[in-house]
Design an enzyme around this catalytic site. Structure first.
Site, PDB file in Angstrom:
ATOM      1  N   ASP A  76       0.817  -1.206   0.000  1.00 19.60           N
ATOM      2  CA  ASP A  76       0.000   0.000   0.000  1.00 19.60           C
ATOM      3  C   ASP A  76       0.856   1.263   0.000  1.00 19.60           C
ATOM      4  O   ASP A  76       1.842   1.345   0.737  1.00 19.60           O
ATOM      5  CB  ASP A  76      -0.896  -0.026   1.251  1.00 19.60           C
ATOM      6  CG  ASP A  76      -1.986   1.030   1.187  1.00 19.60           C
ATOM      7  OD1 ASP A  76      -2.176   1.641   0.124  1.00 19.60           O
ATOM      8  OD2 ASP A  76      -2.653   1.236   2.224  1.00 19.60           O
ATOM      9  N   GLU A 119      -3.216  -0.318  -8.518  1.00 19.50           N
ATOM     10  CA  GLU A 119      -3.980   0.874  -8.141  1.00 19.50           C
ATOM     11  C   GLU A 119      -3.064   2.096  -8.222  1.00 19.50           C
ATOM     12  O   GLU A 119      -1.943   2.065  -7.730  1.00 19.50           O
ATOM     13  CB  GLU A 119      -4.532   0.734  -6.720  1.00 19.50           C
ATOM     14  CG  GLU A 119      -5.197   2.027  -6.237  1.00 19.50           C
ATOM     15  CD  GLU A 119      -6.140   1.827  -5.063  1.00 19.50           C
ATOM     16  OE1 GLU A 119      -6.910   0.857  -5.057  1.00 19.50           O
ATOM     17  OE2 GLU A 119      -6.087   2.651  -4.144  1.00 19.50           O
TER      18      GLU A 119
END
Ligand code: ZN
Length: 499
Positions: A168, A276
């Site tokens: 992340d 992402e």
């Protein structure tokens, strides 16, 4: 000692189970597979305590065989890799194709069994392992640790429906490569260091001067694609670029787009990884035009986007509800959701924990196709259990958090005024859990997690870490119930359905 019933499973002539021992969870392996694991081999007939009797009885019941010995294996990274090689469902998987995906970052590595119990049977794909570099640094864990915690939870609960692992908010080639090497199936590329925000606020004359320095070929191809055109994005909406604004967008986002393309081409392209692109960690709100430009350029240059995280209107502070007008959010979010749907990727909502007032809109305006990330809220639920069950420990943590707030503020932004937090000396033990319903107190506890977990006593031993882990081990049932309720409230408001 208790055995986790769901964990009892066989592979060939071997039997596996996970048990809760005085020292924490452990894996017990019976039969030939025990040679594959590191651990302590014990002879069952020689040990007549209830401990081994329970284990051997469970193994005999599962397999119909009597075992003379077994191996008690610690839940190490190495052992988790052996489990992953033998039981495919324990490996993280990409989530492309699933409509609702939710990141359930687990800072302590203890929350996943609660998350699994909640989402089992629901139409949602969980990303059980999700940590940013900042979180890894602040908790003193590695991607291997984070993934191993998810593997053991999945094995213990026998959860075979699949889960993801998200590296992340990674920023560099090396960080992405490391996360992929550790087994992450999703990469969230944080482009913030390549977003030139200064041009969002600059004088138009300064923008024009800088724009004039761009290569002529690039400028004319951009202008041919974007200017004097309308781009329908569905539902009667369209995106148009006004020239002065377009120049700004090009200057602000071009380097970020180049960075995302180079990471995709270099590391992601030939894998199945969910990719992402995050442009949310910036000061200015992402306009629909900017979102469209970034997405269109990435796709034009061959990037396969799973999701994009824009910076939405309003404030997304950690651990508390959305700050801003909900109707304004809905208007802003609806356009971003349309752009994402137009291109076929998902819109991603970061800092999604506890944003109860906007969850219904997120579910509705995306037609039930979105990614949402939650993280620290399960840490706050852990503290809620500690406040209820171990008031003395909670009082120490609370006082420490307030004292060390200035340090934590270097990493996280929260509201400035915390004067409404009640003095802990005036609060009875029974009222301590109420701190976890109080916005300012939640934020203080939310952002000081790293300091709380890493602080040491003068002799070098952990100040809180071991006591927190043993309290949560002791009160695990309460912790898992608290998580089911708290994350359950998220999913209910988002409108997640049963499978
Ligand atoms: Zn973010």
């Amino acid at each position: 000692m208790t055995i986790y019933p769901a964990s009892i499973q066989t592979r060939g002539d071997s039997v596996y189970m996970m048990a809760d021992t005085a020292g924490g969870n452990a894996l017990a392996v019976f039969g030939p597979d025990m040679e594959l694991f590191e651990g302590e081999r014990i002879s069952l007939p020689e040990k007549v305590s209830g401990y081994t009797n329970t284990l051997s009885a469970a193994a005999a019941q599962k397999s119909g065989k009597e075992f003379a010995d077994c191996k008690i294996c610690p839940l190490t990274v190495e052992n988790s890799k052996v489990i992953r090689s033998l039981f495919d469902y324990t490996n993280p998987k990409p989530h492309k194709g699933h409509d609702v995906t939710i990141g359930l970052g687990d800072r302590l590595g203890l929350a996943s069994p609660g998350h699994i119990r909640l989402i089992r049977g629901l139409d949602v794909f969980p990303v059980l392992a999700q940590q940013s570099m900042r979180e890894l640094n602040l908790t003193g864990r590695t991607y291997d640790d984070v993934l191993a915690a998810a593997v053991w939870a999945v094995f213990r609960e026998n959860y075979t429906d699949g889960y993801g692992a998200d590296g992340d908010h990674l920023k560099t080639h090396d960080e992405v490569k490391h996360a992929l090497d550790c087994g992450c199936t999703m990469i969230t590329l944080d482009c913030s260091e390549h977003i030139r925000n200064e041009y969002a606020a600059a004088q138009q004359s300064a923008v024009d001067v800088q724009y004039a320095t761009l290569p002529g070929g690039l400028v004319s191809s951009f202008e041919e694609i974007y200017l004097k055109k309308t781009f329908p994005i569905g539902g009667g909406s369209e995106i148009m670029f006004e020239e002065a604004d377009f120049r700004r967008i090009v200057l602000v986002y071009s380097a970020a787009i180049d960075h995302a393309v180079s990471i995709f081409d270099g590391l992601i392209k030939r894998t199945q990884t969910d990719f992402e692109v995050s442009i949310d960690e910036t000061l200015s709100v992402t306009t629909p035009q900017a979102h469209f430009f970034v997405a269109n350029e990435l796709i034009r240059r061959g990037v396969d986007i799973t999701s994009i995280a824009p910076r939405f209107i309003g404030e997304f502070q950690k651990g508390i509800d959305y700050i801003g007008e909900v109707t304004e959010f809905e208007r802003d979010f609806a356009v971003h959701a349309k752009i994402a749907a137009h291109f076929g990727y998902k819109v991603s909502v970061h800092s999604g924990s506890d944003k109860f007032s906007i969850f219904p809109a997120i579910g509705r305006l995306t037609d039930g196709r979105y990614h949402i990330k939650t993280a620290g809220t399960n840490w706050l639920e852990a503290l809620r259990v500690i406040a209820a069950k171990e008031p003395k420990l909670y009082r120490e943590i609370h006082t420490f958090a307030l004292e060390n707030l200035p340090e934590a503020r270097k990493y996280y932004t929260i509201t400035d005024d915390i004067s409404d937090i009640a003095d802990i000396d005036s609060v009875t033990d029974a009222d301590l859990p109420a701190y976890l319903n109080h916005d300012s107190a939640r934020q203080v506890l939310h952002i000081t997690y790293g300091l709380i977990l890493q602080s040491k006593t003068p002799d070098g031993s952990p100040l809180f870490r071991s006591r927190i882990y043993s309290a949560l081990h002791k009160h695990e049932a309460d912790y898992l119930t608290a998580l089911e309720q708290h994350i359950g409230k998220h999913l209910g408001l988002l409108g997640v359905r049963e499978k």
